[in-house]
Every structure is written in structure tokens, then in C-alpha cells.
Write an enzyme that holds these catalytic residues in place. Structure first.
Site, PDB file in Angstrom:
ATOM      1  N   ASN A 166       0.735  -1.193   0.045  1.00 47.26           N
ATOM      2  CA  ASN A 166       0.088   0.016   0.046  1.00 47.26           C
ATOM      3  C   ASN A 166       0.950   1.260  -0.112  1.00 47.26           C
ATOM      4  O   ASN A 166       1.378   1.488   0.878  1.00 47.26           O
ATOM      5  CB  ASN A 166      -0.922  -0.096   1.311  1.00 47.26           C
ATOM      6  CG  ASN A 166      -1.571   1.442   1.582  1.00 47.26           C
ATOM      7  OD1 ASN A 166      -2.022   1.990   0.572  1.00 47.26           O
ATOM      8  ND2 ASN A 166      -2.162   1.414   2.573  1.00 47.26           N
ATOM      9  N   TRP A 167       1.038   1.765  -1.140  1.00 47.25           N
ATOM     10  CA  TRP A 167       1.938   2.976  -1.215  1.00 47.25           C
ATOM     11  C   TRP A 167       1.475   4.176  -0.567  1.00 47.25           C
ATOM     12  O   TRP A 167       2.099   5.274  -0.674  1.00 47.25           O
ATOM     13  CB  TRP A 167       2.247   3.197  -2.812  1.00 47.25           C
ATOM     14  CG  TRP A 167       3.269   2.258  -3.359  1.00 47.25           C
ATOM     15  CD1 TRP A 167       3.837   0.946  -2.652  1.00 47.25           C
ATOM     16  CD2 TRP A 167       3.815   2.001  -4.548  1.00 47.25           C
ATOM     17  NE1 TRP A 167       4.573   0.316  -3.378  1.00 47.25           N
ATOM     18  CE2 TRP A 167       4.767   1.084  -4.652  1.00 47.25           C
ATOM     19  CE3 TRP A 167       3.884   3.057  -5.647  1.00 47.25           C
ATOM     20  CZ2 TRP A 167       5.447   0.617  -5.657  1.00 47.25           C
ATOM     21  CZ3 TRP A 167       4.341   2.670  -6.807  1.00 47.25           C
ATOM     22  CH2 TRP A 167       5.261   1.541  -7.050  1.00 47.25           C
ATOM     23  N   HIS A 216      -9.635   1.576   4.616  1.00 42.83           N
ATOM     24  CA  HIS A 216      -8.250   1.827   5.260  1.00 42.83           C
ATOM     25  C   HIS A 216      -8.339   2.805   6.545  1.00 42.83           C
ATOM     26  O   HIS A 216      -9.192   3.857   6.209  1.00 42.83           O
ATOM     27  CB  HIS A 216      -7.220   2.178   4.444  1.00 42.83           C
ATOM     28  CG  HIS A 216      -5.785   2.276   4.866  1.00 42.83           C
ATOM     29  ND1 HIS A 216      -5.160   3.252   5.707  1.00 42.83           N
ATOM     30  CD2 HIS A 216      -4.947   1.432   4.924  1.00 42.83           C
ATOM     31  CE1 HIS A 216      -4.005   2.831   6.201  1.00 42.83           C
ATOM     32  NE2 HIS A 216      -3.659   1.869   5.741  1.00 42.83           N
ATOM     33  N   GLU A 262      -6.746   5.049   7.306  1.00 45.04           N
ATOM     34  CA  GLU A 262      -6.537   6.707   6.920  1.00 45.04           C
ATOM     35  C   GLU A 262      -7.653   7.531   6.072  1.00 45.04           C
ATOM     36  O   GLU A 262      -7.765   8.474   5.751  1.00 45.04           O
ATOM     37  CB  GLU A 262      -5.033   6.782   6.194  1.00 45.04           C
ATOM     38  CG  GLU A 262      -4.192   6.377   6.957  1.00 45.04           C
ATOM     39  CD  GLU A 262      -2.769   6.013   6.570  1.00 45.04           C
ATOM     40  OE1 GLU A 262      -2.567   5.711   5.274  1.00 45.04           O
ATOM     41  OE2 GLU A 262      -2.005   5.333   7.326  1.00 45.04           O
ATOM     42  N   GLU A 297      -5.666  -4.196  10.867  1.00 41.09           N
ATOM     43  CA  GLU A 297      -4.559  -3.321  11.013  1.00 41.09           C
ATOM     44  C   GLU A 297      -4.936  -2.484  12.282  1.00 41.09           C
ATOM     45  O   GLU A 297      -5.767  -1.340  12.006  1.00 41.09           O
ATOM     46  CB  GLU A 297      -4.515  -2.373   9.828  1.00 41.09           C
ATOM     47  CG  GLU A 297      -4.240  -2.982   8.566  1.00 41.09           C
ATOM     48  CD  GLU A 297      -3.460  -1.967   7.659  1.00 41.09           C
ATOM     49  OE1 GLU A 297      -2.302  -2.266   7.070  1.00 41.09           O
ATOM     50  OE2 GLU A 297      -4.061  -1.088   6.988  1.00 41.09           O
ATOM     51  N   GLY A 351       2.547   2.783  10.755  1.00 40.00           N
ATOM     52  CA  GLY A 351       3.506   3.729  10.535  1.00 40.00           C
ATOM     53  C   GLY A 351       4.336   4.051  11.749  1.00 40.00           C
ATOM     54  O   GLY A 351       4.812   5.153  12.149  1.00 40.00           O
ATOM     55  N   SER A 371       3.184  -1.514  10.620  1.00 40.50           N
ATOM     56  CA  SER A 371       4.639  -1.449  10.996  1.00 40.50           C
ATOM     57  C   SER A 371       5.440  -2.959  10.733  1.00 40.50           C
ATOM     58  O   SER A 371       6.302  -3.227  11.746  1.00 40.50           O
ATOM     59  CB  SER A 371       5.002  -1.122  12.376  1.00 40.50           C
ATOM     60  OG  SER A 371       4.407   0.302  12.722  1.00 40.50           O
ATOM     61  N   GLY A 376       2.799  -0.721   4.414  1.00 41.85           N
ATOM     62  CA  GLY A 376       2.623   0.458   4.138  1.00 41.85           C
ATOM     63  C   GLY A 376       4.103   1.020   3.735  1.00 41.85           C
ATOM     64  O   GLY A 376       4.800   0.886   2.844  1.00 41.85           O
ATOM     65  N   GLY A 377       4.711   1.695   4.771  1.00 44.43           N
ATOM     66  CA  GLY A 377       5.994   2.531   4.519  1.00 44.43           C
ATOM     67  C   GLY A 377       6.923   1.603   3.856  1.00 44.43           C
ATOM     68  O   GLY A 377       7.737   1.916   3.078  1.00 44.43           O
TER      69      GLY A 377
HETATM   70  P1  PGA Z   1       2.858   0.667   7.773  1.00 44.24           P
HETATM   71  O1  PGA Z   1       1.259   0.777   6.974  1.00 44.24           O
HETATM   72  O2  PGA Z   1       3.162  -0.529   7.269  1.00 44.24           O
HETATM   73  O3  PGA Z   1       3.340   2.054   7.260  1.00 44.24           O
HETATM   74  O4  PGA Z   1       2.715   0.738   9.382  1.00 44.24           O
HETATM   75  C1  PGA Z   1       0.269  -0.091   7.003  1.00 44.24           C
HETATM   76  C2  PGA Z   1      -0.866   0.376   6.508  1.00 44.24           C
HETATM   77  O5  PGA Z   1      -1.328   1.511   6.817  1.00 44.24           O
HETATM   78  O6  PGA Z   1      -1.354  -0.120   5.615  1.00 44.24           O
END
Ligand code: PGA
Length: 277
Positions: free
Chosen positions: A31-32, A118, A120, A188, A194, A236, A257-258
């Protein structure tokens, strides 16, 4: 505590089930988010990932870039190892919906999967009902929908279990048993997103939550369809902690993510997932 006893009773049965499920491929999704900044950078990361995982067996991998890069990346090709997905998709095909993009549009660029709900996006106002509507439309269009669930905090009383149940039950309203093979759940916990690797969930807590999610799915859809739904972990995940979430936490795969913006990290994570048979 009643809930805990229930979960423990359920554990033996589920352990057998997990043994059966490990026969299927693991799933690793990049997930960019709103990254990277330029198409050139997007191409560089995608090419790096594609090359690095070409020979990894036993893992299905999806890259979900921002919509704006989807066309660029689809020109670089998709393979059985590296497939494309999107981070969200609307519940109508076309129309007066400023800023939205539909699964029908994304399909033209070889996307086969969409992340939905998600945290976010939820924080910007998406609720379970809206997410459920998007989910039904995505699967009706042949997409695999990755439904994200996760609590923002935990308390001693275990209220977060009720919260996760509500997220699942509401967002999956209208999904038929037969459609469930197009659904993936990504657990998640918001508090673990993050962060540094050490701040991710511990594997015992993850194991219990995955059992709980499986139990909710079985109650809603019956045993056979529910057992086929992959349950991923996200929050993470890095190269150095990826293995434990699958091996000890019982996840069927990972949502990254990251670390998915670094081909080296993402390849390392994918290889770790491939280690668990
Ligand atoms: P992260 O993000 O790996 O940076 O914690 C995961 C996500 O939000 O899908």
C-alpha cells in the site's frame, strides 16, 4: 472473562483449520499510500519489486499505487507474481462524483484488487456502511476487496473486540457466501500503523484477534466459506519482523505501508512470507 474463554475454546478447532489453510499461497500487498512523488520514482520501485520477487514461490503479491500511477505501472506489465491493485474504489461505474474512481476504470489498467476502509480513509469520514457499498460494487466487478479493520486503542475490558465485530458485520452486509472468495480481511490496529518494527502488535495478541475475526466470519457465513477468507496483518511490518506475524501470529499474509516503498524491504518481506509453508 467470558470472551476470553470463548476465544480459548475456539483455539483448538482453529489451530487445525490454520494447518489446512497454510496450504494456500500467502498474500503480500504493498500500500504505497500517497507516495512516491514522481512517476519516474514509481516506475523504479515497481521494477525493483517485480525483479526481486520474480522467483519467490508460494506468495501472491499486489502493488497498490496511487491511481495516477496505475497506467504507467500497467505498461511495465503484471505477472502472476506482481499484480496491481488500488487503494480505494467507488461504488458507481461513472457519473457526477468528483474525485472518485471506479473499479470499472481501474480494471482497464489491469488492477484486480482494491483496498477498502483503510483507517486513513475512515479518519476522513468513511463509515462501515459506505465501505460496505464499495465492497459490494468491487466484488460484483470481479475485484478482490481487502477490507481493513482495526481499533484505535485497546482497554482491559476488551471493548476493541466489539468494535472489530461491528466493523466486519456492517461492512459485509449483503455479501453472499459465494462472494466471500473475493474478500480478504486486513487487520490493522491503528495504534500500530506507521511505527518502528518494535511497536507493531505482539504475536500472541495478533493470534487471538485473527481467531476472533475467523469466529465472526464463521458465525455470519458458515464454516466452509469463512475458512477460505485470508486474514492479513498490517501495521509496521518490516523485513525484520514480517516472519513472526505469519509464523506465530497466524496471519495469511501482510499489508505493507511504509516498507513497501523500498524494493529491498518489500522483497525481504515477501521472501519471509514464502518461508512459512
Ligand atoms: P505501515 O502501514 O506498514 O507503514 O505501518 C500499513 C498500512 O497502513 O497499511
Amino acid at each position: 472473562m467470558f470472551l476470553e474463554t470463548n476465544i480459548l475454546n475456539f483455539r483448538i478447532f482453529i489451530t487445525c483449520v490454520i494447518n489446512l489453510l497454510v496450504m494456500s499461497n500467502k498474500i503480500v500487498i504493498a500500500n504505497w499510500k500517497m507516495n512516491p512523488k514522481t512517476p519516474a520514482e514509481a516506475r523504479r520501485i515497481y521494477k525493483g519489486i517485480k525483479k526481486g520477487i520474480a522467483k519467490v514461490k508460494g506468495v501472491d503479491t499486489y502493488v497498490c499505487p496511487p491511481f495516477i500511477f496505475l497506467s504507467e505501472l500497467s505498461k511495465l506489465g503484471v505477472t502472476l507474481k506482481t499484480r496491481l491493485g488500488v487503494q480505494d474504489a467507488f461504488y458507481e461505474e461513472t457519473g457526477a462524483y468528483t474525485g472518485q474512481t471506479s473499479p470499472e476504470m481501474a480494471k482497464a489498467y489491469k488492477a484486480k484488487l482494491t483496498i477498502l476502509g483503510h483507517s486513513e480513509r475512515r479518519i476522513l469520514g468513511e463509515d462501515n456502511k459506505l465501505i460496505g457499498r464499495k465492497l459490494l460494487h468491487a466484488i460484483a466487478n470481479g475485484f478482490t476487496a481487502v477490507l481493513c479493520v482495526g481499533e484505535s486503542e485497546r482497554n482491559e475490558e476488551g471493548d476493541y473486540y466489539t468494535f472489530i465485530r461491528e466493523e466486519l458485520e456492517t461492512a459485509l452486509v449483503g455479501v453472499k457466501r459465494g462472494d466471500l472468495k473475493k474478500v480478504i480481511i486486513a487487520y490493522e490496529p491503528i495504534w500500530a500503523i506507521g511505527k518502528r518494527a518494535e511497536e507493531a502488535i505482539d504475536t500472541k495478541a495478533l493470534y487471538e484477534m485473527i481467531l476472533f475475526i475467523r469466529k465472526v466470519l464463521i458465525e455470519k457465513f458458515g464454516r466452509t466459506p469463512a475458512l477460505g477468507v485470508p486474514i492479513l496483518y498490517g501495521g509496521s511490518v518490516k523485513e525484520n519482523n514480517a516472519l513472526e506475524f505469519i509464523e506465530k501470529g497466524g496471519a495469511d499474509g501482510l499489508l505493507i505501508g511504509g516498507a513497501s516503498l523500498s524494493p529491498e524491504q518489500f522483497i525481504g518481506i515477501t521472501k519471509s512470507a514464502a518461508l512459512v509453508k
